[in-house]
Each structure stands twice: as structure tokens, then as C-alpha cells.
Motif scaffolding. Sequence first.
Motif, PDB file in Angstrom:
ATOM      1  N   CYS A   9       0.726  -1.125  -0.088  1.00 52.00           N
ATOM      2  CA  CYS A   9       0.190  -0.338   0.489  1.00 52.00           C
ATOM      3  C   CYS A   9       0.932   0.982  -0.125  1.00 52.00           C
ATOM      4  O   CYS A   9       1.998   1.674   0.982  1.00 52.00           O
ATOM      5  CB  CYS A   9      -1.280  -0.040   0.831  1.00 52.00           C
ATOM      6  SG  CYS A   9      -1.941   1.997   1.069  1.00 52.00           S
ATOM      7  N   CYS A  49      -0.164   4.457   0.149  1.00 51.68           N
ATOM      8  CA  CYS A  49      -1.031   5.353   0.381  1.00 51.68           C
ATOM      9  C   CYS A  49       0.043   6.214   1.590  1.00 51.68           C
ATOM     10  O   CYS A  49       0.868   6.098   1.853  1.00 51.68           O
ATOM     11  CB  CYS A  49      -2.716   5.351   0.928  1.00 51.68           C
ATOM     12  SG  CYS A  49      -2.422   4.536   2.647  1.00 51.68           S
ATOM     13  N   CYS A  91       0.132   4.205   4.984  1.00 49.26           N
ATOM     14  CA  CYS A  91       0.942   4.036   4.990  1.00 49.26           C
ATOM     15  C   CYS A  91       2.268   4.126   5.121  1.00 49.26           C
ATOM     16  O   CYS A  91       3.169   3.905   5.741  1.00 49.26           O
ATOM     17  CB  CYS A  91       0.706   2.909   3.787  1.00 49.26           C
ATOM     18  SG  CYS A  91      -1.010   1.835   4.609  1.00 49.26           S
TER      19      CYS A  91
HETATM   20 ZN   LIG Z   1      -2.441   2.319   2.976  1.00 46.06          ZN
END
Ligand SMILES: [Zn+2]
Length: 171
Positions: A37, A39, A42
Motif C-alpha cells: 500500500c 497511500c 501507510c
Molecule cells: Zn495504505
Amino acid sequence: MSEGEAPTEPAFPAAGGCTCRAVRYRMTSRPLFVHGCHCRWCQRESGSAFALNAMIEADRVPLVAGDPDIETVDTPSHSGKGQQIVRCRHCKVALWSHYAGAGKTISFVRVGTLDQPDLLPPDIHIFTASKQPWVMLSPDVPAVPEYYRRSAHWPAESIERADALRRQATD
Ligand SMILES: [Zn+2]
Ligand SMILES: [Zn+2]
């Protein structure tokens, strides 16, 4: 396996734990799916370019040691619904999360806490819209700008396992 070939060690159950070794766990089977991930959440929580989370039924990640040594920390999440991060209360290393969406029956295990993290490369890269530009992804692994539909990417066996979990929850 052909004759004369050395038998390979089965990968699962696999062992893992925190850095101070107070908390030890076992992953009893292959996970449902592994997310890389990218994002921003994260990136911040890992302090790195992406998080590597293995989604698995919570009861397939029993604690072997350190039951009194874990703490559950309510943490804001990308969805706005929050996540619970399970950490060692001594060294504070994060072992896994429960997200509001998937609930307590699914754990997102931090792959880096396995003794052999090489076992679980990502099955998909998500939120690549915020991927750090120097990270080069393999063309052999699916990548999506945000999220995805399970039916489009999960193996049939994992979908069955997740359905079984949902049935148990509603029984
Ligand atoms: Zn994430
Ligand atoms: Zn620890």
C-alpha cells in the motif's frame, strides 16, 4: 517433485514477532492476499515508501508468546473509520491492524515482522497514485491507482475463505 530433488521446507506455519521478542506469533497458513500500500497514511505510519500487509483470518495468527505484552492502539485511518494497531507494549513495534471495514476477524499482518518476510511479496500494489516516484514496480504484479474489487484480483480459494468468514460472523 522429481526423484533426487531435496524436499523443500513448507513455508507455513511461519513464525514472527516484535523486535524485543516479548511477542511471538504464528501464521498458520498462506494469507488471503498481500497488499503493497502506497497511500500517504501507510507511508507515514511505516516511515517508509509503502506498507506490506498480509490479510489473513485473525484466528490463523495465534500468539505463541506475549499475550499480556500486546496493546491495541486506536489510530486514525485513510477511510476515516479508524484502525486498531496491535503493538508490543514494550518495544511498540506494530504487528498487525484491524480495519473498521474488514473487522476484528481479519488481521492485516505487517509482513516485515515475519522471521522470513521474503515469503510474502505483494499480490497487488494499491494507492499507486501516491507512490514515491523512485519506487519501480514489477510489471508482473497488478497495480491500481487506489483500491480494487476482490472479485477481479483474489484467487478463488481466498474468496471462498473470506466468504466463509462472513458466514460465520452472521451465524
Ligand atoms: Zn495504505
Ligand atoms: Zn517487543
